[in-house]
Design a protein around this motif. Sequence first.
Motif, PDB file in Angstrom:
ATOM      1  N   ASP A  75     -17.225   8.390   5.490  1.00 52.14           N
ATOM      2  CA  ASP A  75     -17.548   8.044   6.867  1.00 52.14           C
ATOM      3  C   ASP A  75     -16.323   7.961   7.775  1.00 52.14           C
ATOM      4  OD1 ASP A  75     -20.195   7.861   6.089  1.00 52.14           O
ATOM      5  OD2 ASP A  75     -20.020   5.726   5.601  1.00 52.14           O
ATOM      6  N   ASP A  76     -15.127   7.850   7.210  1.00 55.77           N
ATOM      7  CA  ASP A  76     -13.941   7.758   8.057  1.00 55.77           C
ATOM      8  C   ASP A  76     -12.751   8.407   7.365  1.00 55.77           C
ATOM      9  OD1 ASP A  76     -13.875   4.212   7.345  1.00 55.77           O
ATOM     10  OD2 ASP A  76     -13.260   5.878   6.092  1.00 55.77           O
ATOM     11  N   ASP A  77     -11.664   8.465   8.090  1.00 60.17           N
ATOM     12  CA  ASP A  77     -10.465   9.135   7.617  1.00 60.17           C
ATOM     13  C   ASP A  77      -9.361   8.099   7.445  1.00 60.17           C
ATOM     14  OD1 ASP A  77      -8.860  11.139   6.830  1.00 60.17           O
ATOM     15  OD2 ASP A  77      -8.643  12.097   8.782  1.00 60.17           O
ATOM     16  N   VAL A  78      -8.750   8.061   6.272  1.00 62.95           N
ATOM     17  CA  VAL A  78      -7.752   7.041   5.958  1.00 62.95           C
ATOM     18  C   VAL A  78      -6.402   7.700   5.726  1.00 62.95           C
ATOM     19  CG1 VAL A  78      -7.054   5.267   4.301  1.00 62.95           C
ATOM     20  CG2 VAL A  78      -9.429   5.447   4.994  1.00 62.95           C
ATOM     21  N   HIS A  79      -5.375   7.087   6.290  1.00 59.68           N
ATOM     22  CA  HIS A  79      -3.993   7.525   6.065  1.00 59.68           C
ATOM     23  C   HIS A  79      -3.276   6.395   5.343  1.00 59.68           C
ATOM     24  CE1 HIS A  79      -0.101   9.464   7.622  1.00 59.68           C
ATOM     25  NE2 HIS A  79       0.274   8.422   6.905  1.00 59.68           N
ATOM     26  N   LEU A  80      -2.970   6.582   4.056  1.00 60.93           N
ATOM     27  CA  LEU A  80      -2.270   5.571   3.275  1.00 60.93           C
ATOM     28  C   LEU A  80      -0.768   5.757   3.402  1.00 60.93           C
ATOM     29  CD1 LEU A  80      -4.324   5.445  -0.060  1.00 60.93           C
ATOM     30  CD2 LEU A  80      -4.410   3.819   1.831  1.00 60.93           C
ATOM     31  N   VAL A  81      -0.071   4.662   3.644  1.00 61.45           N
ATOM     32  CA  VAL A  81       1.386   4.659   3.630  1.00 61.45           C
ATOM     33  C   VAL A  81       1.798   3.732   2.492  1.00 61.45           C
ATOM     34  CG1 VAL A  81       3.502   4.159   4.912  1.00 61.45           C
ATOM     35  CG2 VAL A  81       1.495   5.062   6.116  1.00 61.45           C
ATOM     36  N   LEU A  82       2.342   4.294   1.411  1.00 59.79           N
ATOM     37  CA  LEU A  82       2.590   3.545   0.181  1.00 59.79           C
ATOM     38  C   LEU A  82       4.081   3.313  -0.019  1.00 59.79           C
ATOM     39  CD1 LEU A  82       0.139   5.496  -2.158  1.00 59.79           C
ATOM     40  CD2 LEU A  82      -0.347   3.499  -0.735  1.00 59.79           C
ATOM     41  N   SER A  83       4.406   2.113  -0.459  1.00 59.64           N
ATOM     42  CA  SER A  83       5.787   1.781  -0.806  1.00 59.64           C
ATOM     43  C   SER A  83       5.785   1.024  -2.126  1.00 59.64           C
ATOM     44  CB  SER A  83       6.451   0.939   0.291  1.00 59.64           C
ATOM     45  OG  SER A  83       5.716  -0.253   0.522  1.00 59.64           O
ATOM     46  N   GLU A  84       6.914   1.087  -2.828  1.00 61.84           N
ATOM     47  CA  GLU A  84       7.030   0.460  -4.143  1.00 61.84           C
ATOM     48  C   GLU A  84       8.272  -0.418  -4.173  1.00 61.84           C
ATOM     49  OE1 GLU A  84       7.220   1.803  -8.873  1.00 61.84           O
ATOM     50  OE2 GLU A  84       7.348   3.284  -7.262  1.00 61.84           O
ATOM     51  N   ASP A  85       8.111  -1.652  -4.666  1.00 61.17           N
ATOM     52  CA  ASP A  85       9.245  -2.572  -4.725  1.00 61.17           C
ATOM     53  C   ASP A  85       8.867  -3.733  -5.634  1.00 61.17           C
ATOM     54  OD1 ASP A  85      11.723  -3.772  -4.152  1.00 61.17           O
ATOM     55  OD2 ASP A  85      11.612  -3.190  -2.047  1.00 61.17           O
ATOM     56  N   SER A  86       9.778  -4.681  -5.747  1.00 59.86           N
ATOM     57  CA  SER A  86       9.478  -5.882  -6.532  1.00 59.86           C
ATOM     58  C   SER A  86       8.444  -6.725  -5.787  1.00 59.86           C
ATOM     59  CB  SER A  86      10.748  -6.696  -6.750  1.00 59.86           C
ATOM     60  OG  SER A  86      11.207  -7.226  -5.511  1.00 59.86           O
ATOM     61  N   PRO A  87       7.603  -7.486  -6.507  1.00 57.23           N
ATOM     62  CA  PRO A  87       6.624  -8.335  -5.829  1.00 57.23           C
ATOM     63  C   PRO A  87       7.264  -9.259  -4.802  1.00 57.23           C
ATOM     64  CG  PRO A  87       6.121  -8.217  -8.165  1.00 57.23           C
ATOM     65  CD  PRO A  87       7.446  -7.532  -7.977  1.00 57.23           C
ATOM     66  N   ARG A  88       8.429  -9.814  -5.113  1.00 60.74           N
ATOM     67  CA  ARG A  88       9.081 -10.744  -4.184  1.00 60.74           C
ATOM     68  C   ARG A  88       9.360 -10.076  -2.844  1.00 60.74           C
ATOM     69  NH1 ARG A  88      14.321 -11.212  -3.220  1.00 60.74           N
ATOM     70  NH2 ARG A  88      14.816  -9.941  -5.044  1.00 60.74           N
ATOM     71  N   ARG A  89       9.889  -8.870  -2.875  1.00 50.67           N
ATOM     72  CA  ARG A  89      10.193  -8.169  -1.623  1.00 50.67           C
ATOM     73  C   ARG A  89       8.933  -7.717  -0.910  1.00 50.67           C
ATOM     74  NH1 ARG A  89      15.503  -4.417  -3.020  1.00 50.67           N
ATOM     75  NH2 ARG A  89      16.946  -6.154  -3.423  1.00 50.67           N
ATOM     76  N   LEU A  90       7.921  -7.344  -1.669  1.00 48.34           N
ATOM     77  CA  LEU A  90       6.664  -6.930  -1.048  1.00 48.34           C
ATOM     78  C   LEU A  90       5.995  -8.104  -0.340  1.00 48.34           C
ATOM     79  CD1 LEU A  90       5.180  -4.599  -3.807  1.00 48.34           C
ATOM     80  CD2 LEU A  90       6.296  -3.923  -1.680  1.00 48.34           C
ATOM     81  N   PHE A  91       6.043  -9.277  -0.955  1.00 56.32           N
ATOM     82  CA  PHE A  91       5.465 -10.454  -0.306  1.00 56.32           C
ATOM     83  C   PHE A  91       6.211 -10.784   0.981  1.00 56.32           C
ATOM     84  CE2 PHE A  91       4.114 -12.026  -4.780  1.00 56.32           C
ATOM     85  CZ  PHE A  91       3.010 -11.179  -4.745  1.00 56.32           C
TER      86      PHE A  91
END
Length: 299
Positions: free
Chosen positions: A120-136
């Motif tokens: 029903d819609d169009d999604v653009h994912l922007v993904l990044s990878e890092d340690s949980p601490r930095r992601l939080f």
Amino acid sequence: MEWLNYHHLLYFWTVARAGSIAAASQELHVGRPAISMQLKSLEAFFGTPLFLRRGRRLELTETGKLVEGYASEIFRTGRELVEVVRGSSLGRRQVVRVGIADVMAKLIAFALLDSAFSEDDDVHLVLSEDSPRRLFAALAVHELDLVLSDVALAPGLDVRARSHRVGSSTTTLFASPELAARLAPGFPGSLDGAPFLLPSRESAVRASLDRWFESERLRPRTVAEFDDSALMKVFGQAGRGAFPGPTAVAEQIVERYGVRALGVLPTVTERYWAISPERKIAHPAVARIVEGAAAVFPS
């Protein structure tokens, strides 16, 4: 009501990201004196310093960090507004910024993220990878819409977010066909002294693995420890050692890496969490990721 000057805010935000007025001057194509005046005006508006000088660099004060977080969200929203109104390639698309813990199995992450897409819609994912601490930390300043992790948000962290448990999996041990042929007879006792690849101690499952080895009185020979779960599997594929992976995606691991399953460790479990910056998950794509977890981890 006194209105914020967004030109001042843009100059401040650019200096905060660039680390110095000189670097910001080059990026903005504006003279240094003009930027310095804009910063002084913004500090006067807020009534408190936003930077501390450390040699040639400027460091944010606590208030400066708060302002920088809001500024990032303001300008991100502004960019999306322009994209939608001008009908660019991303106009009418849902941009979802997701951070993935580096120790999390990428096959699990893919299975969860695949739920974001809808006819029903169009999604653009922007993904990044890092340690949980930095992601939080990135989640706290609204740089991310969601974090997928093997650990929940710690209660003591100053982050307005909620941890949603999306599933759990027992652990299976894998090895290349040659190594599996040696280790399969007498498993799990055959692991004693055998080459082994381990997730780093930052991983939630590492402590469970260590306890299992201790309970079985096994001492495998650690060849390497990994923050990146995908790299660990590549080493395992090359026969450098046996390695753990989630049972929930055991078939995919065997098929993708050409390895063999040695056995399941029912007492070694890994939990998976989706951490969103709000109590109610409002973003449709983010909601689908959480709701779609049932298909990844059937009860």
